[in-house]
Write an enzyme that holds these catalytic residues in place. Structure first.
Site, mmCIF file in Angstrom:
data_model
loop_
_atom_site.group_PDB
_atom_site.id
_atom_site.type_symbol
_atom_site.label_atom_id
_atom_site.label_comp_id
_atom_site.label_asym_id
_atom_site.label_seq_id
_atom_site.Cartn_x
_atom_site.Cartn_y
_atom_site.Cartn_z
ATOM 1 N N GLU A 304 -68.476 35.923 -3.492
ATOM 2 C CA GLU A 304 -67.979 35.195 -2.310
ATOM 3 C C GLU A 304 -66.475 35.042 -2.430
ATOM 4 O OE1 GLU A 304 -69.957 31.430 -2.560
ATOM 5 O OE2 GLU A 304 -71.878 32.232 -1.926
ATOM 6 N N LYS A 306 -63.205 33.096 -2.820
ATOM 7 C CA LYS A 306 -62.910 31.784 -3.401
ATOM 8 C C LYS A 306 -61.773 31.184 -2.582
ATOM 9 C CE LYS A 306 -61.906 29.489 -7.775
ATOM 10 N NZ LYS A 306 -61.107 28.459 -7.165
ATOM 11 N N ARG A 311 -62.463 20.888 -2.251
ATOM 12 C CA ARG A 311 -63.923 20.869 -2.205
ATOM 13 C C ARG A 311 -64.391 19.696 -1.352
ATOM 14 N NH1 ARG A 311 -67.515 22.948 -7.093
ATOM 15 N NH2 ARG A 311 -69.479 23.143 -6.001
ATOM 16 N N ARG A 346 -64.467 16.366 -4.771
ATOM 17 C CA ARG A 346 -64.963 16.917 -6.034
ATOM 18 C C ARG A 346 -65.322 15.814 -7.009
ATOM 19 N NH1 ARG A 346 -63.447 18.414 -10.945
ATOM 20 N NH2 ARG A 346 -63.493 20.595 -11.575
ATOM 21 N N GLU A 378 -65.721 24.170 1.166
ATOM 22 C CA GLU A 378 -64.290 24.034 0.885
ATOM 23 C C GLU A 378 -63.614 23.772 2.231
ATOM 24 O OE1 GLU A 378 -63.298 24.251 -2.252
ATOM 25 O OE2 GLU A 378 -61.187 24.828 -2.259
ATOM 26 N N ARG A 496 -70.864 23.144 -15.674
ATOM 27 C CA ARG A 496 -69.996 24.311 -15.606
ATOM 28 C C ARG A 496 -70.865 25.441 -16.123
ATOM 29 N NH1 ARG A 496 -64.956 24.776 -14.821
ATOM 30 N NH2 ARG A 496 -64.530 22.563 -15.155
ATOM 31 N N LYS A 502 -65.796 32.584 -11.938
ATOM 32 C CA LYS A 502 -64.662 32.716 -11.017
ATOM 33 C C LYS A 502 -63.726 33.804 -11.534
ATOM 34 C CE LYS A 502 -62.744 28.485 -13.084
ATOM 35 N NZ LYS A 502 -62.341 27.095 -12.883
HETATM 36 P P1 ATP Z 1 -62.194 23.644 -12.632
HETATM 37 O O1 ATP Z 1 -60.808 24.117 -12.963
HETATM 38 O O2 ATP Z 1 -62.600 22.418 -13.304
HETATM 39 O O3 ATP Z 1 -63.196 24.747 -12.590
HETATM 40 P P2 ATP Z 1 -61.268 23.429 -10.100
HETATM 41 O O4 ATP Z 1 -61.497 22.432 -9.038
HETATM 42 O O5 ATP Z 1 -59.881 23.630 -10.601
HETATM 43 O O6 ATP Z 1 -62.184 23.110 -11.216
HETATM 44 P P3 ATP Z 1 -61.454 26.133 -9.556
HETATM 45 O O7 ATP Z 1 -61.091 26.724 -10.836
HETATM 46 O O8 ATP Z 1 -60.433 26.168 -8.505
HETATM 47 O O9 ATP Z 1 -61.980 24.711 -9.719
HETATM 48 O O10 ATP Z 1 -62.819 26.814 -9.029
HETATM 49 C C1 ATP Z 1 -63.885 26.178 -8.431
HETATM 50 C C2 ATP Z 1 -63.548 25.627 -7.073
HETATM 51 O O11 ATP Z 1 -63.360 26.655 -6.117
HETATM 52 C C3 ATP Z 1 -64.663 24.802 -6.485
HETATM 53 O O12 ATP Z 1 -64.632 23.498 -6.980
HETATM 54 C C4 ATP Z 1 -64.410 24.871 -4.998
HETATM 55 O O13 ATP Z 1 -63.577 23.812 -4.628
HETATM 56 C C5 ATP Z 1 -63.632 26.150 -4.820
HETATM 57 N N1 ATP Z 1 -64.326 27.210 -4.061
HETATM 58 C C6 ATP Z 1 -63.760 27.966 -3.102
HETATM 59 N N2 ATP Z 1 -64.606 28.875 -2.627
HETATM 60 C C7 ATP Z 1 -65.782 28.707 -3.279
HETATM 61 C C8 ATP Z 1 -67.044 29.369 -3.223
HETATM 62 N N3 ATP Z 1 -67.275 30.395 -2.419
HETATM 63 N N4 ATP Z 1 -68.018 28.903 -4.059
HETATM 64 C C9 ATP Z 1 -67.807 27.867 -4.899
HETATM 65 N N5 ATP Z 1 -66.614 27.225 -4.992
HETATM 66 C C10 ATP Z 1 -65.606 27.628 -4.205
#
Ligand code: ATP
Length: 678
Positions: A304, A306, A311, A346, A378, A496, A502
């Protein structure tokens, strides 16, 4: 595991059945916990005490657990003490008749306000004996302090603290306490002050309290039947409580239900429900598409986009949903279309006042026969003219509170990627493929308002590469790759998980991810930057020892304007010396010029990770065989402030160690999913 079958006697036989639990009994438990670092012994103390509460005064179980985890209410209730060191010092001074200057001097020497309170207290002549504190009374007092607002709030907060402090240790017979012995002993004043500071510093992680609670409950139920708890029952109880808490993270709901229906029946009574935000599922970082392919190794996955926004967990119940509506908690009270809804961040904060525009348009994308749901999405800044998503920086400029729909300058579009609850039922255990089908059936896309996350089910490296490039062209951060079928593709709240990976475009050649770190200190600027801080000391968080471990100094990536903004915000949080829960190099030349309360989280990029004797990150994770070096970031660069993360949600020491190890050898990570919030 079977700690409760040990021969230890009930250690706190000092209150009568039905009487309110004395706060002193809890402090006694805390003092025993504080004297050990062994998790099993900590757990034994906690379970024994909770079992005692269950046996004598079960109504006090909820306030007891809350005081043990240093919380007044669930996160979504938004109740915080908001008290800095200076207010606490003022209250200690005024309660004990010592001057603020003396208290400050003590704090400089001792470095632990809890112990300063003990020391102050023990020099105080007792003119009359106040009534002893109870757990209920302390919680009520603390709640009063947290919810004071309006004119003169600070003064009334100090009054509230004074009231509690002057009743603390009323029954203490020890006279003058030696603070160098037994870490100050079971002083009530010490633990009250530490609660106010937000850190009990007992090495008592929330997860340990949860497990102890399960064990206490299983043991209590067995004793009532005249039996000894079996290992199988202890394990089952623990697993039930963990699952229930991850779907419904609210002790306020769970504990009364557990006492009423029994722990083994808890799942029937406590399930995910609209109104109570659950901790989101999180992803593991990767730095190559080949790593993703290795991980899924023949199992079907889906990619998907990102999206780079914020969030948002949207909870909704239609007004004609009958019983379900009355069961959903009062937090879900914002009117939205044909129902009531809430949007949570979040970290479970209520964002409904930030996004009234989303709630106002909700009826256009919720199909009529969709009566209740919890959506994982998101919220992304949207360019109305060009009809495309905008970078995260645009979203940052949006007001955070009390947004008026007519004043919205930065429009947002909701991109939904998961559905966790639908029409009265939790669907987290269904496969992602099934959840996605239900998602598509229950909602309709509306341009610029609501969309399904763009996805692609191709399994070939080239297809993924093309999709990744497309995602970046569409202003996304990269891809999320998720297990699509089977039990492993269920939604895992608060985990996690390796079932979500990702891939961030920026990090394909780096360490796979950025880090979110807590600002502990700063160095004055040089040259042009003398009126602001020029560099900062950052730390990751170790949830096991409840400490912040330093990981780098950073002075790159800041514009002059940002430095000024940071200086203004951080100046408010300056403290005289590092908190006792900061793990940092004590050597003189490495000390920052100023120290701060742990309040701000920043996202930071790094070229790579290295070992250094100067920093403490991950030292307890065994990355350095000599045990002398911590992990540090090379060439760290500031990216942005992470308002949506609290300090204890910063990147954990274990994650930093994982990143370090991965960079050492890019092997397949076979580790289990880790809980992110414990
Ligand atoms: P962490 O660094 O703790 O993983 P973060 O909030 O910094 O948390 P990211 O590394 O940016 O997270 O990656 C996960 C985030 O990406 C999710 O919390 C969500 O907000 C965002 N996101 C965007 N698109 C998607 C998607 N298709 N599926 C899941 N999450 C998504």
């Amino acid at each position: 595991q079977t700690v409760l079958t040990s021969k230890a006697k009930d250690p706190y036989p000092d209150w009568k059945p039905g009487e309110p639990v004395p706060y002193a009994a809890l402090c006694k438990t805390f003092s025993l916990v504080e004297l050990t670092t062994k998790r099993l012994i900590i757990m034994e103390h906690c379970s024994l005490f909770l079992r005692q509460v269950l046996r004598l005064t079960p109504d006090d179980l909820l306030p007891t657990v809350l005081l043990m985890i240093n919380k007044l209410a669930p996160d979504y209730a938004g109740i915080e003490l908001g008290i800095g060191e200076s207010l606490i010092m003022k209250a200690i001074g005024e309660t004990t008749g010592r001057s603020l200057a003396v208290i400050k001097q003590d704090q400089k020497e001792i470095g632990d306000l809890g112990l300063v309170a003990v020391k102050s207290r023990s020099t105080q002549p007792t003119m009359f004996k106040p009534k002893a504190l109870t757990i209920q009374g302390v919680l009520k007092g603390l709640m009063g302090i947290a919810t004071v607002s309006g004119n003169g709030a600070q003064g009334r907060k100090v009054d509230g603290i004074k009231k509690l402090l002057s009743a603390a240790d009323a029954n203490s017979t020890t006279g003058k306490v030696d603070i160098t012995k037994d870490k100050g002993g079971p002083s009530e004043a010490k633990y009250l002050v530490r609660f106010l500071e937000g850190k009990l510093r007992l090495g008592l992680a929330e997860r340990t309290v949860l497990v102890s609670l399960a064990q206490a409950m299983v043991a209590h139920e067995a004793t009532q039947k005249g039996q000894v708890p079996s290992t199988a029952d202890l394990e089952k109880g623990e697993s039930i409580l963990k699952t229930v808490y991850s779907e419904l993270p609210s002790y306020d709901v769970i504990i009364p239900a557990m006492v009423k229906y029994g722990i083994m029946n808890l799942r029937e009574h406590c399930k995910l429900r609209p109104g109570v935000p659950l901790k989101p599922m999180l992803a593991k970082p990767t730095k190559a598409i080949t790593e993703v392919l290795d991980r899924f190794d023949g199992q079907t996955f889906t990619c998907e986009y990102k999206y780079d926004g914020e969030r948002a967990q949207i909870h909704y119940v239609a007004k004609d949903a009958g019983e379900e509506l009355s069961q959903s908690l009062p937090s879900a009270t914002t009117e939205a279309g044909r129902g009531v809804a809430s949007i949570f961040s979040r970290n479970s904060e209520d964002l409904s006042k930030k996004y009234p525009d989303i709630l106002a348009k909700l009826h256009t994308w919720v199909k009529e026969d969709t009566k209740s749901f919890v959506l994982d999405c998101e919220s992304v800044a949207w360019d109305v003219d060009e009809k495309k998503v905008l970078p995260f920086q645009q979203l940052m400029t949006r007001k955070k509170k009390d947004v008026k729909i007519d004043d919205v300058k930065v429009k947002v579009c909701v991109f939904a990627f998961d559905l966790l609850y639908l029409n009265g039922e939790s669907i987290v255990e269904k496969s992602l493929r099934e959840r996605r089908d239900l998602l598509v059936k229950s909602f309709q896309p509306v341009e610029g308002e609501f969309s399904f996350a763009t996805s692609m089910n191709g399994q070939e490296l080239e297809e993924i590469q093309v999709f990744l490039d497309e995602s970046v062209k569409a202003s996304c951060e990269g891809l999320m790759v998720k297990m699509l079928d089977g039990t492993e593709s269920g939604y895992e709240p608060s985990k996690r998980s390796r079932n979500w990976l990702k891939i961030k475009k920026d990090y394909l050649s780096g360490i796979g991810d950025s880090l979110d770190l807590v600002v502990l200190g700063a160095y004055y600027g040089k040259g042009k930057r003398t009126s602001v801080y020029g560099a900062f000391l950052l730390a990751c968080y170790n949830p096991i020892s409840d400490t912040y471990e330093t990981v780098c100094n950073i002075g790159t990536g800041f514009s002059e304007a940002v430095l000024e903004e940071l200086h203004a915000a951080l100046s408010e949080t300056v403290i005289d010396r590092p908190k006792p829960f900061y793990a940092h190099s004590a050597g003189g030349q490495h000390q920052p010029d100023v120290w701060f309360e742990p309040r701000f989280v920043w996202e930071v990029k790094t070229a790579d990770l290295t070992l250094s004797p100067r920093y403490k990150a991950g030292m307890k994770e065994g990355v350095d065989p000599s045990g002398e070096k911590g992990i540090s970031l090379r060439f760290p660069r500031f990216i942005k402030i992470r308002d949506d993360k609290k300090p204890d949600e910063a990147t954990s020491s274990r994650q930093v160690a994982e990143m370090y190890r991965k960079q050492e050898s890019v092997t397949k990570s076979k580790g289990p999913a880790v809980d992110d919030d414990f």
